[in-house]
Every structure is written in C-alpha cells, then in structure tokens.
Write an enzyme that holds these catalytic residues in place. Sequence first.
Site, PDB file in Angstrom:
ATOM      1  N   THR A 227       4.943   4.705  -9.873  1.00 49.21           N
ATOM      2  CA  THR A 227       5.420   4.617  -8.489  1.00 49.21           C
ATOM      3  C   THR A 227       6.772   3.900  -8.512  1.00 49.21           C
ATOM      4  O   THR A 227       7.796   4.530  -8.673  1.00 49.21           O
ATOM      5  CB  THR A 227       4.395   3.894  -7.596  1.00 49.21           C
ATOM      6  OG1 THR A 227       4.001   2.661  -8.216  1.00 49.21           O
ATOM      7  CG2 THR A 227       3.168   4.766  -7.367  1.00 49.21           C
ATOM      8  N   LYS A 250       0.175   2.179 -15.332  1.00 48.76           N
ATOM      9  CA  LYS A 250       1.246   2.055 -14.364  1.00 48.76           C
ATOM     10  C   LYS A 250       1.028   0.777 -13.575  1.00 48.76           C
ATOM     11  O   LYS A 250      -0.083   0.271 -13.451  1.00 48.76           O
ATOM     12  CB  LYS A 250       1.318   3.262 -13.434  1.00 48.76           C
ATOM     13  CG  LYS A 250       0.145   3.472 -12.493  1.00 48.76           C
ATOM     14  CD  LYS A 250       0.114   2.620 -11.229  1.00 48.76           C
ATOM     15  CE  LYS A 250       1.395   2.704 -10.444  1.00 48.76           C
ATOM     16  NZ  LYS A 250       1.329   1.783  -9.256  1.00 48.76           N
ATOM     17  N   THR A 261      -6.476  -4.723 -13.053  1.00 51.73           N
ATOM     18  CA  THR A 261      -5.199  -4.734 -12.366  1.00 51.73           C
ATOM     19  C   THR A 261      -4.477  -3.429 -12.640  1.00 51.73           C
ATOM     20  O   THR A 261      -4.570  -2.891 -13.713  1.00 51.73           O
ATOM     21  CB  THR A 261      -4.340  -5.936 -12.817  1.00 51.73           C
ATOM     22  OG1 THR A 261      -3.173  -5.986 -12.028  1.00 51.73           O
ATOM     23  CG2 THR A 261      -3.954  -5.838 -14.265  1.00 51.73           C
ATOM     24  N   GLU A 340       8.433  -5.109 -10.772  1.00 46.84           N
ATOM     25  CA  GLU A 340       9.484  -4.872  -9.775  1.00 46.84           C
ATOM     26  C   GLU A 340      10.498  -6.014  -9.800  1.00 46.84           C
ATOM     27  O   GLU A 340      10.173  -7.167  -9.525  1.00 46.84           O
ATOM     28  CB  GLU A 340       8.855  -4.756  -8.387  1.00 46.84           C
ATOM     29  CG  GLU A 340       8.026  -3.495  -8.218  1.00 46.84           C
ATOM     30  CD  GLU A 340       7.231  -3.458  -6.938  1.00 46.84           C
ATOM     31  OE1 GLU A 340       6.629  -2.411  -6.667  1.00 46.84           O
ATOM     32  OE2 GLU A 340       7.209  -4.470  -6.211  1.00 46.84           O
ATOM     33  N   ASN A 483      10.839  -3.747  -2.521  1.00 42.51           N
ATOM     34  CA  ASN A 483       9.729  -3.752  -1.578  1.00 42.51           C
ATOM     35  C   ASN A 483      10.177  -3.572  -0.135  1.00 42.51           C
ATOM     36  O   ASN A 483       9.386  -3.153   0.712  1.00 42.51           O
ATOM     37  CB  ASN A 483       8.918  -5.040  -1.745  1.00 42.51           C
ATOM     38  CG  ASN A 483       8.050  -4.990  -2.984  1.00 42.51           C
ATOM     39  OD1 ASN A 483       7.011  -4.355  -2.996  1.00 42.51           O
ATOM     40  ND2 ASN A 483       8.504  -5.629  -4.055  1.00 42.51           N
ATOM     41  N   SER A 488      10.157   4.590   1.615  1.00 42.39           N
ATOM     42  CA  SER A 488      11.149   5.669   1.609  1.00 42.39           C
ATOM     43  C   SER A 488      11.570   6.036   0.191  1.00 42.39           C
ATOM     44  O   SER A 488      12.191   7.059  -0.002  1.00 42.39           O
ATOM     45  CB  SER A 488      12.372   5.256   2.414  1.00 42.39           C
ATOM     46  OG  SER A 488      12.925   4.056   1.914  1.00 42.39           O
TER      47      SER A 488
END
Length: 488
Positions: A227, A250, A261, A340, A483, A488
């Site tokens: 993702t 992932k 997790t 991230e 985040n 989008s």
Amino acid sequence: MMFTKSTALALAAIVALSNVNAFSTSIHQPITSKAAHITSSSSLQAANNGLDTDTTLPSFSTKEEYTSYLQKAGRLPSGFAVGTAKGTFVSVEAPALGPLPIKATVIHLTEGPTDSWAAVFTKQSGCPVKVGKARLSGGHPLQALVINNKVSNVCPGGDGIAAAESVCAAVASSLNLPGGANSVLPSSTGVIGWRLPAKELAEDVAPRAIEALQTESAYAAAEAIMTTDRYPKLRSKTLSDGVRVVGVAKGAGMIEPNMATMLGYIMTDATIEKSKLQTMLTEACNRSFNSISVDGDESTSDTVVAIASGLKPLSSEDELKDALFEVCEGLSADLVRNGEGTGHVIRVTISNFPGSEYDARRMGRHLVNSPLVKCAISGNDPNTGRIAGAIGSFMGKFFPTESVAEMSLTLGGRTIFNNGQFVLEGDAVEKELSGHMSDAQLGEHDDFPKHQKFVEIGVDFGGSGSDVIVLGSDLTKEYVEVNADYRS
C-alpha cells in the site's frame, strides 16, 4: 536506587538538564483438475540450491539491483503458484476520487489442499480476519489465499464478511477447488471504513490474477500486496535437505504488534505437523513481528500465515524452526526500514530486564514509540536525556519498586549513562553520537533499501533477567505527508 515515582521524577529532572489456532499432520490430497494456465520454470524448480536472501541484506546501488536480488531469492517452494493482477474501482464512500487502483494476489497450492497451516491474527479484527479465524476454528484445509490492497474491509457499510466470502467463492470456482470457498483464506489491507469492491475483485481482478499464476518466484506477491510501502519485502531460506521457506510481507504504517502485525505470508514445502508449525510460527512472531513498532498504531487487518505444501520430507524440525524465525526476523526488520517516512531504524537491545520477555518488549516499544526520542533521532540530535526519560517513564509506571542501581545505557556502543548518572563530557562525545545517527540515516524517498544500518541503543539492567531486541523508527515530516494524503 529503587524506581519509585519520585525516582522517575528525579530522572525527568536530570533529563531536563542535560493469537491462534493449531493444526496437525499435513494432509496432501492431489487433485486432477488444476489451473491449466500455470506456467513453470524447470531451471528454477529443478534445483534447491538457488539464491537465498542473506541474513543481513547487502547494500544496493539501484532499485533494479534490489529487484533482481529479490526475484532470484524468491524462488517458490514446490507446490506453490503465485499470480497478481491490477484493476480499478470507484469507492462508494468517496466517489469524487474517481477510479482508484486495486491489486489482487492469489497464492495457490497446485497439488491439493493442506491441513498444515498456521496463522496469527490481530486481536482487533476486521472482516477478513474474522473469516480467517473461522477457517482455523473450523479446521478447514487450505488450497488458496487471496489478498487485496487499497481497501481493508474493516467496519464497512453493508456485510463485509459476505463480501470477503464472495471473493473466496470466486477464487475457488476459478481454480475448481474441491473444498470450495472454505479452502480459501482472504486478507485485505488499505483504507478502513470503505466497502470492499467485491464485484470488481470477484469478476475481474482475482480471475486475472489466477490467469497469471506462475511457479517461479514470490516476488510478484511481495510487490502486489503493498500500500504505502516504498518497496517490496521478501526473505527466503533453503534447508540442508532442500526444503524451502519463502516469506513476503507488507506494512509501512499502523505497525504496532498485538499477536501479529501487518500482512505476512510464509510458504514452505516441508512435511510438518500443523500443531508444530503453529508453535513455530507463534514463537517466531513473538521474537520478530511482535518486537517492532513504526508508529504505535495497531492495524485491524494484521495477519501472519505459514502454510506447508508437504511435498518434501523434513530432516530436522529445529532447522525449519530456525529458518522460519530467520525469515520472520528479516521481514520484520524490512518493515521498519520501509516504514512510512522512516529516516532511521532504531534497534534497542535490552539485557537483564527485571521481568518477563513480554514486559521487556513493552519497555522497548515504549522507548521507540516516544515522540521525543523519535524526533531527536530524526534530527541526528544525541539528546540522551530523552532516552533515559522514556525508560524512566515506563519503569516508574509499571515497575516502580525495581532497582536500577546497575542500569547502564549505550548509544552507538558508547556508554552514556552508568551508576545513576550520565557519562557525557566534551564535544568529541557529542560529535561521535551524532555521527553514529547520521551514518544510519536513510534517504527521504528511497525506493529500495540502500543499507542495513541501525541507530543502536543498549539498555542493561545488570543482574539477571530477560533479554530482547526491539526495532522502531524515527518520526519525520514525510510520515505526516504520507498519512495526510493516504486515501488519494
């Protein structure tokens, strides 16, 4: 010195100054009807001495070099095929966003269903996890897994469980599985609260993933399940008897363990009793995936699955156990490095903790989840008081009577706190500590892991106790940007 509340306050003043079900013997039931479109590479399937991932990945100069490494190391175990496909859908909840991309991944046991599969799920379950738990409690053999990204199918409008089951039924029908939908395990990851585009997945994307099934490499699955991940994650190990273990995972945000997790899938061709495989997986997860954190937020979709085709005899259960842990440990480290906005990976080594391994991991995660510690490391600022303060906060709350008279702290291998006081004298120390952080820094937008370095923090309580290693990441502007724009 005892860790009373007053001790915690005193340390703060110093800072200011300076789960799952089991299985049994593998049942291997060959079936005559198989997907005719599965392709195979005889050169890859013929030998079991192909490339494995290194325990510590090498440094890479380009994305292409990293991709090639994983493709070769991802050679599938015997009896597995992987296929992926892309599609589009329009979210009922946010139609103004227009057509959005979605991917489906199908993992197929080509020679028949198996009872030898294990799973660990999050405690706060979304719809796919509820279906998965039902598969386990029902004792259903598995012959396929179907995974979609973009939509997590968690608390959606409508019936999310029925939506997941409809996709499983479509996969079972396309593959002509004798066990039907009950032999297919679903997983979803992505936006929480959106309806699963079951029609698009069942009628278009999943069937095309089945058409793309191949028995060469698991790399396509590692790539398709992403993702916000910046790059795919894959680890592999070949045992001395030729048994192969390959895992993909992932996860980049919402990484905080609670039984499991993120999403992880581990395939092996070993013959192993399902109860033993479950024990191995649970232990491996506790020592790896349950010892990492990126942001402290638990996902409602977290799943780790280990599945055995049973096509090869196993010479050593201990060797399989070690290989399973090595794959899980590598994937968990990859998740944090690919977190991230991750600019640094933090490795906390805790020694002689005066409590259980579970509590030692809690303390480690408390440390790596501290916003002050994260921000200091992000800026290559050796503000060592923040590290001590985070430890003091945890111990004051949960172990207020424990002595820390023998506790010592190290950063980058250098002692920074010992015998109740900091050991920080001179500009050379500051420069050394900052240099250690800078050396471990990652690029803001790296689309492959350029190195495998860590910001090393050591916490030794002295005496005797539990030893654990916990991984975490810093906090950067990029994390906020990712985040803020996630849907989008």
